[in-house]
Scaffold this motif. Structure first.
Motif, PDB file in Angstrom:
ATOM      1  N   SER B  51      44.305  46.935  44.587  1.00  0.00           N
ATOM      2  CA  SER B  51      42.847  47.079  44.555  1.00  0.00           C
ATOM      3  C   SER B  51      42.424  47.959  43.392  1.00  0.00           C
ATOM      4  O   SER B  51      41.404  47.697  42.733  1.00  0.00           O
ATOM      5  N   SER B  52      43.223  48.977  43.128  1.00  0.00           N
ATOM      6  CA  SER B  52      42.893  49.834  41.994  1.00  0.00           C
ATOM      7  C   SER B  52      42.876  49.045  40.703  1.00  0.00           C
ATOM      8  O   SER B  52      42.051  49.280  39.821  1.00  0.00           O
ATOM      9  N   MET B  53      43.796  48.085  40.599  1.00  0.00           N
ATOM     10  CA  MET B  53      43.839  47.254  39.396  1.00  0.00           C
ATOM     11  C   MET B  53      42.516  46.495  39.232  1.00  0.00           C
ATOM     12  O   MET B  53      41.928  46.476  38.159  1.00  0.00           O
ATOM     13  N   LEU B  54      42.061  45.884  40.321  1.00  0.00           N
ATOM     14  CA  LEU B  54      40.791  45.157  40.234  1.00  0.00           C
ATOM     15  C   LEU B  54      39.657  46.113  39.869  1.00  0.00           C
ATOM     16  O   LEU B  54      38.787  45.780  39.064  1.00  0.00           O
ATOM     17  N   ASN B  55      39.701  47.289  40.464  1.00  0.00           N
ATOM     18  CA  ASN B  55      38.660  48.266  40.155  1.00  0.00           C
ATOM     19  C   ASN B  55      38.648  48.630  38.678  1.00  0.00           C
ATOM     20  O   ASN B  55      37.592  48.892  38.107  1.00  0.00           O
ATOM     21  N   CYS B  56      39.839  48.653  38.066  1.00  0.00           N
ATOM     22  CA  CYS B  56      39.876  48.936  36.633  1.00  0.00           C
ATOM     23  C   CYS B  56      39.265  47.780  35.850  1.00  0.00           C
ATOM     24  O   CYS B  56      38.513  47.979  34.897  1.00  0.00           O
ATOM     25  N   ASP B 184      39.641  40.222  46.538  1.00  0.00           N
ATOM     26  CA  ASP B 184      40.544  41.198  47.147  1.00  0.00           C
ATOM     27  C   ASP B 184      40.756  40.831  48.605  1.00  0.00           C
ATOM     28  O   ASP B 184      39.890  41.044  49.437  1.00  0.00           O
ATOM     29  N   GLU B 185      41.915  40.263  48.882  1.00  0.00           N
ATOM     30  CA  GLU B 185      42.273  39.830  50.236  1.00  0.00           C
ATOM     31  C   GLU B 185      41.177  39.005  50.900  1.00  0.00           C
ATOM     32  O   GLU B 185      40.655  39.381  51.952  1.00  0.00           O
ATOM     33  N   LEU B 209      34.459  24.126  38.858  1.00  0.00           N
ATOM     34  CA  LEU B 209      33.680  24.963  37.943  1.00  0.00           C
ATOM     35  C   LEU B 209      34.542  25.584  36.856  1.00  0.00           C
ATOM     36  O   LEU B 209      34.040  26.225  35.944  1.00  0.00           O
ATOM     37  N   GLY B 210      35.850  25.441  37.002  1.00  0.00           N
ATOM     38  CA  GLY B 210      36.743  26.007  35.991  1.00  0.00           C
ATOM     39  C   GLY B 210      36.783  27.522  36.005  1.00  0.00           C
ATOM     40  O   GLY B 210      37.156  28.151  35.020  1.00  0.00           O
ATOM     41  N   THR B 211      36.375  28.112  37.139  1.00  0.00           N
ATOM     42  CA  THR B 211      36.363  29.572  37.219  1.00  0.00           C
ATOM     43  C   THR B 211      37.792  30.111  37.283  1.00  0.00           C
ATOM     44  O   THR B 211      38.614  29.596  38.039  1.00  0.00           O
ATOM     45  N   THR B 212      38.029  31.132  36.487  1.00  0.00           N
ATOM     46  CA  THR B 212      39.329  31.780  36.540  1.00  0.00           C
ATOM     47  C   THR B 212      39.344  32.733  37.722  1.00  0.00           C
ATOM     48  O   THR B 212      38.333  33.393  37.994  1.00  0.00           O
ATOM     49  N   ILE B 213      40.475  32.806  38.416  1.00  0.00           N
ATOM     50  CA  ILE B 213      40.497  33.609  39.632  1.00  0.00           C
ATOM     51  C   ILE B 213      41.684  34.562  39.645  1.00  0.00           C
ATOM     52  O   ILE B 213      42.802  34.177  39.319  1.00  0.00           O
ATOM     53  N   VAL B 214      41.385  35.820  39.972  1.00  0.00           N
ATOM     54  CA  VAL B 214      42.467  36.773  40.229  1.00  0.00           C
ATOM     55  C   VAL B 214      42.380  37.112  41.696  1.00  0.00           C
ATOM     56  O   VAL B 214      41.313  37.459  42.199  1.00  0.00           O
ATOM     57  N   LEU B 215      43.519  36.999  42.377  1.00  0.00           N
ATOM     58  CA  LEU B 215      43.501  37.020  43.822  1.00  0.00           C
ATOM     59  C   LEU B 215      44.528  38.005  44.362  1.00  0.00           C
ATOM     60  O   LEU B 215      45.689  37.987  43.942  1.00  0.00           O
ATOM     61  N   ILE B 216      44.093  38.864  45.262  1.00  0.00           N
ATOM     62  CA  ILE B 216      45.059  39.706  45.968  1.00  0.00           C
ATOM     63  C   ILE B 216      45.177  39.145  47.368  1.00  0.00           C
ATOM     64  O   ILE B 216      44.167  38.841  48.005  1.00  0.00           O
TER      65      ILE B 216
ATOM     66  N   THR E 160      42.616  56.515  50.826  1.00  0.00           N
ATOM     67  CA  THR E 160      43.876  55.777  50.871  1.00  0.00           C
ATOM     68  C   THR E 160      43.599  54.282  50.821  1.00  0.00           C
ATOM     69  O   THR E 160      42.465  53.836  51.015  1.00  0.00           O
ATOM     70  N   SER E 161      44.648  53.520  50.546  1.00  0.00           N
ATOM     71  CA  SER E 161      44.451  52.081  50.394  1.00  0.00           C
ATOM     72  C   SER E 161      44.203  51.444  51.757  1.00  0.00           C
ATOM     73  O   SER E 161      44.426  52.052  52.798  1.00  0.00           O
ATOM     74  N   GLY E 162      43.736  50.215  51.724  1.00  0.00           N
ATOM     75  CA  GLY E 162      43.404  49.498  52.940  1.00  0.00           C
ATOM     76  C   GLY E 162      44.552  49.489  53.934  1.00  0.00           C
ATOM     77  O   GLY E 162      44.389  49.796  55.120  1.00  0.00           O
ATOM     78  N   GLY E 163      45.728  49.172  53.456  1.00  0.00           N
ATOM     79  CA  GLY E 163      46.879  49.096  54.337  1.00  0.00           C
ATOM     80  C   GLY E 163      47.249  50.455  54.897  1.00  0.00           C
ATOM     81  O   GLY E 163      47.596  50.592  56.077  1.00  0.00           O
ATOM     82  N   GLU E 164      47.136  51.460  54.062  1.00  0.00           N
ATOM     83  CA  GLU E 164      47.456  52.803  54.531  1.00  0.00           C
ATOM     84  C   GLU E 164      46.494  53.217  55.639  1.00  0.00           C
ATOM     85  O   GLU E 164      46.883  53.862  56.609  1.00  0.00           O
ATOM     86  N   GLN E 165      45.249  52.808  55.494  1.00  0.00           N
ATOM     87  CA  GLN E 165      44.280  53.131  56.536  1.00  0.00           C
ATOM     88  C   GLN E 165      44.629  52.411  57.836  1.00  0.00           C
ATOM     89  O   GLN E 165      44.511  52.965  58.917  1.00  0.00           O
TER      90      GLN E 165
END
Ligand SMILES: Nc1ncnc2c1ncn2[C@@H]1O[C@H](COP(=O)(O)OP(=O)(O)OP(=O)(O)O)[C@@H](O)[C@H]1O
Ligand SMILES: Nc1ncnc2c1ncn2[C@@H]1O[C@H](COP(=O)(O)OP(=O)(O)OP(=O)(O)O)[C@@H](O)[C@H]1O
Ligand SMILES: [Mg+2]
Ligand SMILES: [Mg+2]
Lengths: 414, 263, 358, 311, 281
Positions: B51-56, B184-185, B209-216, E160-165
């Motif tokens: 998630s931090s990666m997406l936030n960046c 994100d999930e 739509l050809g949208t690029t997707i990054v998925l966790i 903390t991260s989602g899973g940690e929570q």
């Protein structure tokens, strides 16, 4: 109008028995109530016209005041004693339109003393500005004459509101004239915390302090003065800063505190005795519980008398019946409180005689100074007349400005 | 979608990103790229830094080191709303819908960036404001249609069950018509059937739509089935990067993340 | 069964976006307007105008303003009184400096002054949130009133330190000043309320309103989907203060007639705050209902005991009134924390299902 | 030009002129600050432990003081009157929980805030019906005398207040940080529902907190009442406590004290030295401006819990 | 565990006096929204029962009705009754329930953001009266189950991260030393390995400490592997129940909940969009 029986004169009462100013409001409300009751009981009304009255609680709040005004107006009010500077300001313009006069005794808008502009507003016997000038004269008597004022240092501690600031222009003008040094110290509403103000007093060490305070501000100021060690007999409140509610919480320290006064205190006046007799059936304890004889109580009695006498005066012209607002206004404008009349009313020496005129709704009545003895108040000065030659021109100037702004053509008083 | 017709242009390139919070090193020198039009998955254990990666990427966190190139433009820091203006939209792990608003309004908010009339027109609700509102309402309705959430159009989203909220959130992101969609999930808390639906939507968006997707995502069957390439993070480090099959076979990944699969 | 939407199909998005998509609601609204514009003026006396209706409408405008800021954009403000004061003092300065300016326009211009100051005091909202933000607005509240009290220029240096509504007319009809008839002032306030309520409703159902609500519900997510927080919040501050400013101008010029700064003290701010919470945060209709509740209830409570012939001492009756007022506030919040507007909605939902319980 | 001089030159000359007086101003500031803190503390307790911003704190101060004075006027000895009042504050807490809080579990802060406004009206009304609206003198034997020391003026009441406040704050701060109940209180403030789910009895927690806040109000009422007399205006003291609360942080017990000291000193120094340049009575808004300035750097107040922003 | 064995234990458990019974309850939110329309279920002492169903079926609502957290959401049980350990518990406060050993792990984590991870865990022990040592031991146990939490113990839970929570939330419930845990979507947001671990923990607790579980879970596959009995909720009604093995064999369950078409598992890529779900009602 319909609710009032034909032979009743209705007196509306804007009171504040609750809220932050209740300690001041309660004796005032009681004073009016008891005076009216006594008039009915003792005299059977005014020349046979019964006095009726109704209280409306304003909490000293302008907005509630509007509601009360409208309600009581609808019930046939012919004279309002607003007992709040804010409500007075707000009613002054209405008075002219609704044709209901206002009597703001010793408060409200000072400029209303000019009856040519403020035809419907009365503030006799005297005003804030006149009061400030009598204070200066009082200091002069203590210092040994007006010429000794030069170099004397006076501080004005005031409630930071329109009311508190009223005395400033007069004090400024007189300072210029007599050469005393003036320090103005504002205290913010409500005034429970005045350390900063009293630190300034400690620093600047004025010779005299004049205070325009209200409510809790007075009590705290007196306590602070005590703990600062300021000589209490040089600390003088205006007439809203000198009642039992202000001095009692400070305890013994308040001995010697002074204030301006418009009338006598205590129960030794015939009129007060009449009230005790007719309203309380002679029960002194009950009377004391109702604050009979306290400063603000007696003030309301005086104020109540003015209203009643105005009606009586009007009846002299229009006949002994219920008066209308316009007729009451005439009565106020032609009110002549002579010594003889005071005597007849049981108020000889209680206050000073005066005569209202079309031009002068104030009369520049004299002011006395009283001192707290721990049990009650005692006059410590003669009745001092205001410095009219300074005050009156200021009044006329302010009234003219008001007239211009509000497109009022002053009436010709001939 | 087969490998050939996928264009090889790089839409997003992440280089040497490091991010730490006090003592915690959430990301440590991470680099990977995302090609235009692909579905890129990020997996890893809990707290790995996904998630931090997406936030960046969308500017909510500012990495201490490294840079991010999006559509050929390199940047070190940016404000989230700027990222949105450039065409990045996302959904959140802990649903971040506007709880007091209806589904429709939430989706309309997604179109905010595309609406331009000033507030005076809006106060009057006449002329351009009204036309614009209608035009975007239509676009929003297309999204609603697509996600099959017509019945809950006017329901305040706070009252919706979890799964539907996730879907509305996707709708809000889609309404912005982004070039890059960060999810994100999106399938947490859904049952199999709902996951199927969700996959369908994701694939359709990507396809049509050809949208690029990054998925966790933590559901490996989903990740392995629909993603083109997978990045594996492990407590801030990049553990593996490659096609699903390659990643699945990687022993490190199995140890750190997958465990023994029961299928 | 009387209240239902079944069978009312909307063929265009436009119809669906209408403020009152359901016909019964439209009728109801028409009825309300008819009562306000025609029935009341025919029936009411001066007491009703001056003590009840005019203040009610003016408070409602201020409440809408605060609701925009607090209810829609989620920024808690306790500076309403000060923003109203700006409107009032600006009107006073403008109409004494330019006596010929159309008074209605002066009201609107004063609103813009309030908006400007609102923006300045809104700037901290970017960093400060929730109850902490209240401090920024409280700083505004205390500072602005101090300024108006202190600087003589604001009240044209008149020695009483108060402002008084001068007589101003429009097409030969007195709008302000003591001669202005209560009915005129009633229509002016009602007119402002109707127009401003409609404009507010339009704003909150469009893009601007959605961005406000997004910021309110989750500011981070809002920023991430591209809503610029500063701009959106400042806009809310500006528009909200505009409403408060106009309300403040009417407060003095169509109602009190004269006032000092104390008329705008912190308790006024609190009072408006009560209105929107009781009425319903995030509801224009609720603001009006809340204003009605908070203004009418005390009047009702004061007037009931004498009406049914129970004489109670003034102070006792006031205290009892306070207690009942407090109890009712708590009671309403427990019954429906989201205010009268929500209660109204639930009532409608029940009506829709009537006679079935659910 | 003169204004500039009054703002940028004269005050400093003034300070340099009489450092002893400057010290006195600072000490007075510290002591008035403590008086504000006493009221702020009540707010902090309730906020910290339930997330409720208790508008009625001022009314509770009044209510406690009125009851105490009322009982003493009836001839009840001081100690017993204090105990009875304390008991009443506990009963009040139980009533508040029963009639109000338990029905408002899990509601937003602003709704709870509004409910306490309702409570405020009720307390004001009941207190005044029971004991009247007059000013009453309160004297429970705390010495209220001034004495001069090293050229500075001190007041014994202020010093006692400072001592009492120090003791209260230390106890409460330790309680919150190091006991299980303290932890539970903080948990409740974060999430009512989750707190319920782990079995924290919201009801008793609330009763405890409101009781403690009631007792703090009683202490504040005694000290303020001794200082200014017991009367309705005590309610308004809450307004003085607000900037303190905000500057220190809603959730921090030590913050209430430090905030009080900063505000106290700041406003006194400014009023005494800069007030004249601005025409006086600037301490009221200055306190808020000062708090605002601090918030710009720490949006959660000096010691408040960090506002968590995550997605 | 063979299907046979499961069926036996499940069957036996059903016969034994149930720990928890829910009789035909109806739940209304906000006075108007009817969500549960008569749900009945039973959890045997020492059993693991799964509550399955699509989004919005009412699983969370059912759990909250049992743990009495509904009140806080302005919902109420308007009909039916809930019994546990032989007595009505409808009107017990959640504090009393936790004391009696029934605790819920709420959906969506609900950690106390401002408290540290360890403080969060400690709040779980609020109702315990068995001494510091025992609590410290439980804490050790939780850290043993979730080593990641030990690493993060001093950080504020909000960060903390989602899973940690999620781990924190589960750990917090374990700290109460409960007899019965109502688990709402425990696997949500957890890495696959951890999902397995969580369910191992569940079965561990169940076997060794006789803790019973009522779990609402979307990951049907895993849920039915560990549970003995299952209920399927649709639109606020129980539409199907049975022991785990039989549910797993049911064609509909297979298709909609397990994603197993007749021909085995199908790739998510190949799902067709026109397919619409079949309704039991
Ligand atoms: N704002 C923050 N402040 C402090 N620590 C943070 C912050 N954001 C993330 N972290 C820490 O960084 C680590 C990575 O968190 P992140 O949310 O990225 O994990 P994740 O990979 O998404 O895990 P999950 O699968 O559980 O969601 C975690 O240990 C988390 O506690
Ligand atoms: N507080 C509430 N107010 C009104 N309606 C609610 C509330 N909470 C839930 N609902 C409604 O109750 C129904 C059941 O919700 P519930 O959360 O119990 O479903 P669920 O089975 O747990 O779904 P999920 O798998 O998404 O968690 C949903 O339709 C939802 O809209
Ligand atoms: Mg994550
Ligand atoms: Mg659920």
């Amino acid at each position: 109008e319909s609710k009032i029986a034909a032979a009743e004169q209705f007196f509306p009462m804007l009171v504040y028995r609750t809220g932050p100013y209740a300690p001041n409001g309660i004796p005032v409300a009681n004073g009016f109530r008891d005076y009216y009751t006594m008039i009915n009981a003792r005299d059977g009304g005014i020349n046979g016209v019964k006095v009726s009255f109704e209280e409306c609680e304003t909490k000293y709040n302008t907005k509630l005041g509007v509601e009360c005004y409208e309600k009581l107006k609808g019930k046939g009010a012919t004279l309002f004693n607003p007992y709040s500077t804010g409500i007075t300001y707000q009613l002054i313009p209405k008075a002219r339109v609704d044709k209901i006069p206002i009597l703001s005794m010793g408060y409200g808008r000072t400029a209303a003393a000019d009856g040519r502009v403020f035809q419907w507003t009365f503030n006799f016997p005297t005003t804030y500005w006149s009061q400030a000038s009598t204070f200066v004269k009082y200091v002069a008597t203590q210092e040994g004459g007006l010429d000794k004022l030069n170099g004397v240092h006076i501080a004005h501690i005031y409630h930071n509101s329109a009311y508190g600031k009223e005395a400033n222009p007069t004090l400024d003008a007189l300072s210029e004239k007599y050469g005393y040094k003036l320090t103005k110290i504002a205290v913010d509403h409500p005034g429970q915390e005045q350390k900063a103000a009293w630190l300034q007093v400690r620093r600047k060490r004025p010779d005299w302090i004049f205070m325009s305070g209200w409510g809790v501000m007075n009590q705290v100021a007196i306590k602070e003065a005590v703990s600062t060690g300021f000589p209490m007999d040089h600390f003088v409140g205006n007439w809203w800063s000198g009642s039992e509610a202000d001095t009692v919480p400070a305890g013994d320290g308040a001995f010697g505190y002074k204030s301006a006064a418009l009338h006598g205190t205590g129960t030794d006046w015939p009129v007060i005795q009449d009230i005790i007799k007719h309203v309380y059936g002679g029960d002194m304890a009950l009377a004391a519980e109702n604050k009979v004889g306290e400063v603000l109580y007696n003030r309301a009695v005086l104020n109540g008398m003015f209203g009643i006498e105005a009606v009586r005066t009007a009846q002299g012209k229009y006949g002994n019946k219920q008066m209308t607002g316009e007729q009451v206004r005439w009565g106020l404008e032609n009110l002549d409180i002579s010594n003889a009349k005071l005597k007849a009313l049981g108020m000889e020496g209680f206050t000073q005689p005066f005569k209202v005129s079309c031009k002068d709704h104030e009369t520049g009545g004299p002011v006395a100074f009283q001192q707290w003895t721990g049990k009650g108040w005692q006059f410590v000065s003669d009745w001092i007349t205001p410095i009219t030659e300074v005050v009156r021109p200021m009044v006329e100037e302010a009234a003219a400005a008001y007239a211009k702004e509000n497109k009022i053509t002053p009436v010709n008083c001939g | 979608m087969s490998e050939q017709n996928r264009s090889p242009d790089i839409l997003l390139n992440v280089e040497g990103i490091s991010l730490s919070f006090g003592g915690v090193k959430a990301l440590n020198n991470i680099s990977f790229d995302v090609r235009k039009g692909e579905i890129r998955a990020i997996i890893g254990p809990n707290g790995a830094g996904k998630s931090s990666m997406l936030n960046c990427i969308n500017g909510f966190y500012h990495p201490q080191e490294g840079q991010i190139t999006f559509k050929g433009e390199t940047r070190k820091q940016m404000q989230p709303h700027k990222a949105a203006e450039q065409g990045i939209a996302r959904t959140f792990q802990n649903i971040a819908l506007f709880k007091g608003m209806s589904t429709l309004d939430n989706i309309m908010t997604g179109r905010n960036l595309k609406m331009k009339t000033n507030f005076l027109w809006q106060a009057l609700h006449l002329g351009p404001a009204r036309r614009e509102e209608m035009q975007h309402r239509e676009a929003a309705e297309r999204v609603i249609d697509f996600l099959e959430i017509e019945q809950i159009r006017k329901t305040p989203v706070g009252r919706l069950p979890y799964g539907l909220q996730k879907r509305v959130e996707l709708g809000r992101a889609l309404a912005a018509e982004p070039d890059l969609l960060l999810l994100d999930e999106p399938m947490a808390g859904m049952n199999h059937e709902e996951k199927e639906d969700m996959c369908r939507y994701i694939l359709d968006v990507n396809d049509q739509l050809g949208t690029t997707i990054v998925l966790i995502e933590h559901d490996m069957s989903v990740v392995m089935d629909i993603s083109d390439r997978v990045v594996v993070l492990d407590y801030g480090k990049l553990l593996a990067d490659g096609t699903p099959d390659v990643v699945r076979a990687n022993q490190d990944v199995i140890n750190a993340y997958l465990g023994v699969t029961h299928e | 069964m009387f209240y239902r939407e079944a069978g009312q199909f909307k063929n265009t998005y436009h119809a669906d976006q209408a403020i009152f998509p359901i016909i019964q609601d439209r009728w109801f609204m028409a009825l309300v307007l008819l009562v306000a514009f025609v029935v009341i003026p025919l029936w009411a006396n001066e007491y009703w105008f001056q003590a009840v209706l005019i203040p009610l409408y003016i408070y409602a405008i201020a409440a809408i303003g605060l609701n925009i800021l607090t209810g829609y954009a989620g920024q808690v403000s306790l500076g309403t009184g000060a923003f109203m004061a700006i409107g009032a003092y600006a009107t006073y300065k403008l109409c004494t400096a330019f006596p010929d300016l159309n008074i209605l326009i002066v009201f609107v211009i004063s609103g813009f002054f309030a908006a400007g100051v609102g923006i300045v005091f809104g700037i901290p909202s970017l960093r400060i949130k929730g109850f902490y933000l209240a401090v920024a607005t409280l700083a505004a509240q205390f500072f602005i009133l101090w300024l108006f009290n202190k600087v003589g220029w604001f009240y044209n240096n008149n020695p009483s330190g108060t402002i008084t509504a001068p007589p101003r007319e429009l097409f030969g009809i007195m709008i302000t000043g003591p001669e202005a008839h209560a009915l005129t002032r009633y229509y002016v306030s009602l007119g402002f309320l109707s127009v401003m309520a409609l404009a507010a409703k339009n704003l909150v159902r469009g893009r601007v309103g959605r961005s406000w609500m997004a910021i309110r519900d989750m500011d981070i997510a809002a920023e991430i989907i591209g809503i610029e927080p500063l701009k959106t919040k400042l806009m809310a501050f500006a528009i909200s203060s505009f409403y408060c400013g106009v309300a403040g101008a009417l407060f003095i010029f169509c109602w009190l007639g004269s006032a000092e700064t104390e008329a705008f003290d912190i308790f006024l701010s609190f009072q408006i705050m009560f209105m929107i919470i009781i009425g319903g945060l995030g509801s224009i209709m609720g603001s009006i209902m809340g204003a009605a509740f908070i203004t009418l209830l005390p009047i009702f409570l004061t007037n009931v005991p004498p009406m049914i012939g129970i004489p109670i001492a003034t102070d006792l009756s006031k205290h009892i009134e306070e207690i009942i007022f407090g109890v009712l506030i708590v009671f309403f919040l427990i019954a429906e924390p989201h205010g009268l507007a929500r209660l109204w909605q639930i009532a409608k939902e029940k009506l829709r299902q009537w006679p079935f319980p659910y | 030009m003169e204004f500039m001089e009054n703002v940028f030159v004269l005050p400093f000359l003034d300070i340099a002129d009489s450092p002893v007086f400057f010290l006195e101003v600072i000490i007075s500031g510290l002591l008035s600050g403590v008086m504000y803190s006493l009221v702020a503390l009540g707010f902090v307790l309730i906020f910290k432990a339930s997330g409720v911003f208790n508008f009625a704190q001022g009314a509770m101060v009044l209510f406690a003081a009125l009851t105490l004075v009322g009982l003493m006027e009836q001839g009840v000895p001081v100690v017993i009157a204090i105990l009875l009042t304390a008991l009443l504050m506990v009963v009040l807490a139980i009533l508040i929980e029963h009639m109000m809080l338990r029905h408002l579990v899990n509601q937003e802060g602003i709704i709870l805030f509004m409910a306490t406004i309702g409570l405020n009206f009720i307390l004001e009304g009941v207190g005044q019906i029971a004991w009247g609206s007059d000013v009453k003198k309160l004297d429970i034997g705390i010495p209220d005398q001034s004495f001069e020391y090293a050229g500075m003026l001190f007041n014994t009441l202020d010093l006692s207040a400072a001592l009492i406040a120090a003791i209260m704050v230390t106890t409460l701060a330790l309680f919150f940080q190091y006991t299980g109940t303290g932890r539970a209180l903080r948990a409740v403030a974060d999430d009512h529902q989750a707190a319920l789910s782990v079995g924290i009895p919201l009801k008793s927690i609330w009763i405890i907190v409101w009781s403690v806040a009631g007792l703090v109000a009683l202490v504040a009422g005694i000290l303020w009442g001794t200082k200014v007399g017991v009367q309705f205006s005590l309610v308004l003291i809450a307004l003085k406590a607000l900037p303190v609360l905000i500057l220190g942080g809603f959730t921090s017990v030590p913050g209430a004290i430090i905030g009080g000291l900063i505000i106290g000193v700041g406003e006194k120094v400014v009023e005494v030295y800069w007030g004249p340049a601005f025409g006086g009575a600037i301490e009221g808004w200055f306190a808020y401006m000062l708090a605002l300035a601090f918030l710009m750097f720490r949006p959660q107040g000096l010691f408040g819990e960090k506002i968590i922003e995550r997605v | 565990m063979t299907a046979e064995a499961v069926r036996q234990t499940g069957g036996a458990a059903q016969a034994a006096a149930p720990l928890l019974t829910v009789n035909n309850i109806e739940v209304i939110y906000d006075h108007v929204i009817l969500v549960l329309k008569g749900v009945s279920l039973a959890v045997p002492d020492g059993g693991i029962v799964a509550l399955l169903g699509a989004n919005g079926a009412g699983k969370t609502t059912t759990l909250k009705a049992v743990s009495n957290l509904l009140r806080a959401e302005r919902g109420e049980v308007t009909k039916g009754s809930i019994e546990a350990m032989g007595e009505r518990i409808d009107s017990l406060s959640s504090n009393e329930l936790v004391r009696r050993g029934i605790i819920q792990v709420m959906e969506g984590r609900h950690c106390f953001e401002h408290l540290t991870v360890e403080e969060n865990l400690m709040t779980g022990a609020y109702t315990r009266r068995d001494g510091r040592a025992a609590i410290a031991q439980s804490l050790e146990k939780v850290y043993h189950y979730f080593p990641r939490l030990r690493e993060r113990r001093t950080s504020q839970a909000g960060y903390t991260s989602g899973g940690e929570q999620q781990m924190t939330a589960i750990g917090r419930a374990l700290m109460a030393n409960p007899k019965m845990i109502l688990l709402d979507e425990p696997s949500m947001g957890l890495a696959p390995q951890l999902v397995e671990e969580i369910f191992e923990i569940v079965s561990d607790l169940n076997k060794q400490e006789k803790v019973s579980f009522l779990l609402a879970e979307q990951n049907t596959m895993v849920a039915l592997r560990y549970a003995e009995y299952g209920y399927i909720l649709e639109n606020g009604r129980v539409v199907m129940d049975g022991d785990a093995a039989s549910l797993r064999e049911n064609e509909d369950v297979k298709e909609f909940y397990l994603g197993l078409a007749s021909g085995g598992r199908k790739s998510f890529r190949d799902v067709k969009h026109y397919r619409r779900r079949k309704r039991w009602l």
